[in-house]
Design an enzyme around this catalytic site. Structure first.
Site, PDB file in Angstrom:
ATOM      1  N   ARG A 103       0.751  -1.173   0.189  1.00 54.50           N
ATOM      2  CA  ARG A 103      -0.017  -0.015   0.018  1.00 54.50           C
ATOM      3  C   ARG A 103       0.841   1.350   0.106  1.00 54.50           C
ATOM      4  O   ARG A 103       1.586   1.563   0.955  1.00 54.50           O
ATOM      5  CB  ARG A 103      -1.052  -0.029   1.153  1.00 54.50           C
ATOM      6  N   HIS A 106       1.687   7.182   1.220  1.00 53.73           N
ATOM      7  CA  HIS A 106       0.320   8.119   1.270  1.00 53.73           C
ATOM      8  C   HIS A 106       0.595   9.116   2.496  1.00 53.73           C
ATOM      9  O   HIS A 106       0.619   8.548   3.579  1.00 53.73           O
ATOM     10  CB  HIS A 106      -0.623   7.374   0.747  1.00 53.73           C
ATOM     11  N   HIS A 108      -3.220  11.167   4.802  1.00 57.80           N
ATOM     12  CA  HIS A 108      -4.651  11.462   4.597  1.00 57.80           C
ATOM     13  C   HIS A 108      -4.793  12.747   5.044  1.00 57.80           C
ATOM     14  O   HIS A 108      -4.593  13.035   6.361  1.00 57.80           O
ATOM     15  CB  HIS A 108      -5.420  10.426   5.518  1.00 57.80           C
ATOM     16  N   GLU A 113      -5.491   7.410  11.238  1.00 63.19           N
ATOM     17  CA  GLU A 113      -5.840   6.203  10.708  1.00 63.19           C
ATOM     18  C   GLU A 113      -5.517   5.138  11.957  1.00 63.19           C
ATOM     19  O   GLU A 113      -4.452   5.392  12.450  1.00 63.19           O
ATOM     20  CB  GLU A 113      -4.800   5.554   9.447  1.00 63.19           C
ATOM     21  N   HIS A 152       2.750   7.571   5.296  1.00 64.06           N
ATOM     22  CA  HIS A 152       2.997   6.196   5.777  1.00 64.06           C
ATOM     23  C   HIS A 152       2.787   5.136   4.770  1.00 64.06           C
ATOM     24  O   HIS A 152       2.327   5.576   3.739  1.00 64.06           O
ATOM     25  CB  HIS A 152       2.047   5.725   7.143  1.00 64.06           C
ATOM     26  N   GLU A 175     -10.988   5.769   1.469  1.00 63.24           N
ATOM     27  CA  GLU A 175      -9.507   5.247   1.334  1.00 63.24           C
ATOM     28  C   GLU A 175      -9.340   5.594  -0.239  1.00 63.24           C
ATOM     29  O   GLU A 175      -7.950   5.449  -0.539  1.00 63.24           O
ATOM     30  CB  GLU A 175      -9.723   3.705   1.468  1.00 63.24           C
TER      31      GLU A 175
HETATM   32 MN    MN Z   1      -3.239   5.189   5.199  1.00 62.51          MN
END
Ligand code: MN
Ligand code: MN
Length: 394
Positions: A103, A106, A108, A113, A152, A175
């Site tokens: 993943r 990125h 937010h 989170e 993260h 998301e």
């Molecule tokens: Mn995240």
């Protein structure tokens, strides 16, 4: 058998008699008004004249039933206000990563989170605005918390698929609307990238042309690899909390583990919990004065009932993969159903855990007052619980 206590002043009317009188006066007025063709509020509407109370909103969403995003390295399904409009304060994601599934880097913009690992293993990196960084490995029962905006990334470690539930402290969070490194680089002019990343323009031809989201990468080494900056300072506040390894509060009907900011200092906006309900148990009638409650059912079945005042109650059966949302201050209880233990993952949108149970409340009042309030004898009141019960056994 139950007799209301006689009023001390024989000329005084009991509340019941008053209500009866009010009702009969209203009935007479109603009959008169009906004759005139004029509407009269019903006796039930007296405390809130003219108030209109919309029915309670749906509070359950089948998160795992959705298709979501699926790629070679992993998948993600989400529950936001788009899927469950009542859940304005908390959104959730069910994510799976294959070994080596990444993943990507990125952040937010609007939400912190929180995560709980159901199965498998995940490695994370995170950077804070003070420059401190951390790299951690997470296994089943472990929790992480990344403050809003902190950069993260997640990697599936194997063996096998990792499955975890992410929670976000904003129901509008999606998301699929996060700030990803590949998206930003793909939308930045080459002359800026050349200067900022110290690469010749030609090098950028190989970079992704749009957001990658989850990519299939190499399976990371067993021991975490060194971070690129050998001088980077390690985070002073841990991002990891081993929830399932923490002591549980045991009740007759099950157990409860809570992780608030008290246990996990970095978790400044959310409190998590893991609850096990033995067959036939009842999570007692209670409410949370300070927070909404977002529940994800890991296994087993239950029947959840919420009480929203003004005579409004709503009940829904829930099972594995489903989300239930209980608004702040709403009364609620959970009846375990079915032969297997019901396991629930819970999030509250507050750093502190607060609860008031009906049993505790009944113990916090004099018996005679309760007898008057409920219209029963003091003998009946003596049988009522007077202490917190938590999860009641079968
Ligand atoms: Mn995240
Ligand atoms: Mn609750």
């Amino acid at each position: 058998m139950e007799k209301p206590a006689a009023p001390k002043d024989p000329t005084a009317l009991t509340r019941r008699q008053m209500l009866g009188l009010t009702t009969s006066v209203l009935a007479a007025a109603g009959a008169a008004a009906a004759a005139l063709g004029v509407g009269v509020p019903s006796a039930r509407a007296i405390p809130h004249p003219g108030a209109k109370h919309v029915p309670l909103e749906n509070f359950v969403h089948d998160l795992e039933a959705g298709e979501g995003w699926v790629g070679a390295g992993g998948s993600a399904k989400e529950s936001t206000v788009a899927e469950l409009p009542i859940a304005r304060s908390i959104a959730g994601v069910s994510m799976r990563l294959q070994p080596g599934g990444l993943r990507e880097l990125h952040w937010h913009a609007i939400a912190a989170e929180w995560a709980y690992i159901i199965k498998g293993n995940v490695r994370t990196t995170v950077i804070a605005p003070n420059g401190q960084a951390e790299q951690d490995d997470f296994g089943p029962g472990d929790v992480w918390y990344f403050p809003k905006g902190h950069g993260h990334a997640l990697q599936g470690l194997g063996p096998g698929e990792a499955h975890f539930i992410l929670g976000f402290d904003d129901g509008n969070f999606s998301e699929f609307g996060t700030f990803s490194i590949t998206d930003w680089l793909a939308r930045t002019p080459r002359h800026v990238l050349e200067r900022n990343l110290r690469l010749p323009a030609a090098a950028f031809a190989a970079f992704p042309k749009s957001e990658s989201y989850i990519v299939q990468g190499q399976v990371p080494p067993a021991a975490p690899a060194a971070l690129r900056n050998p001088q980077i300072e390690t985070a002073q506040v841990a991002h990891k909390y081993r929830l399932d390894a923490a002591p549980a509060t045991e009740f007759e009907g099950g157990d409860l583990r809570v992780v608030s900011q008290k246990e996990f200092p970095i978790s400044t906006t959310l409190t998590g919990a893991r609850m096990n309900l033995k067959p036939g148990s009842l999570r007692e009638m209670h409410w949370h004065p300070n927070a909404d409650e977002w529940q994800f059912y890991l296994s087993g079945q239950a029947r959840v009932t919420i009480f929203g005042a003004h005579g409004r109650v709503l009940t829904h059966e829930v099972g594995p993969g489903q989300v239930a949302f209980i608004p702040q201050g709403f009364g609620h209880f959970v009846e375990q159903i079915g032969p297997e233990t019901t396991q629930v993952l819970i999030l509250f949108n507050s750093p502190a855990y607060e609860e008031i149970s009906l049993s505790s409340w009944l113990g916090a009042n004099p018996a005679a007052m309760l007898a008057d309030n409920l219209g029963v004898s003091e003998e009946t009141v003596r049988a009522l619980p007077s202490r917190y019960r938590g999860i009641i056994g079968s």
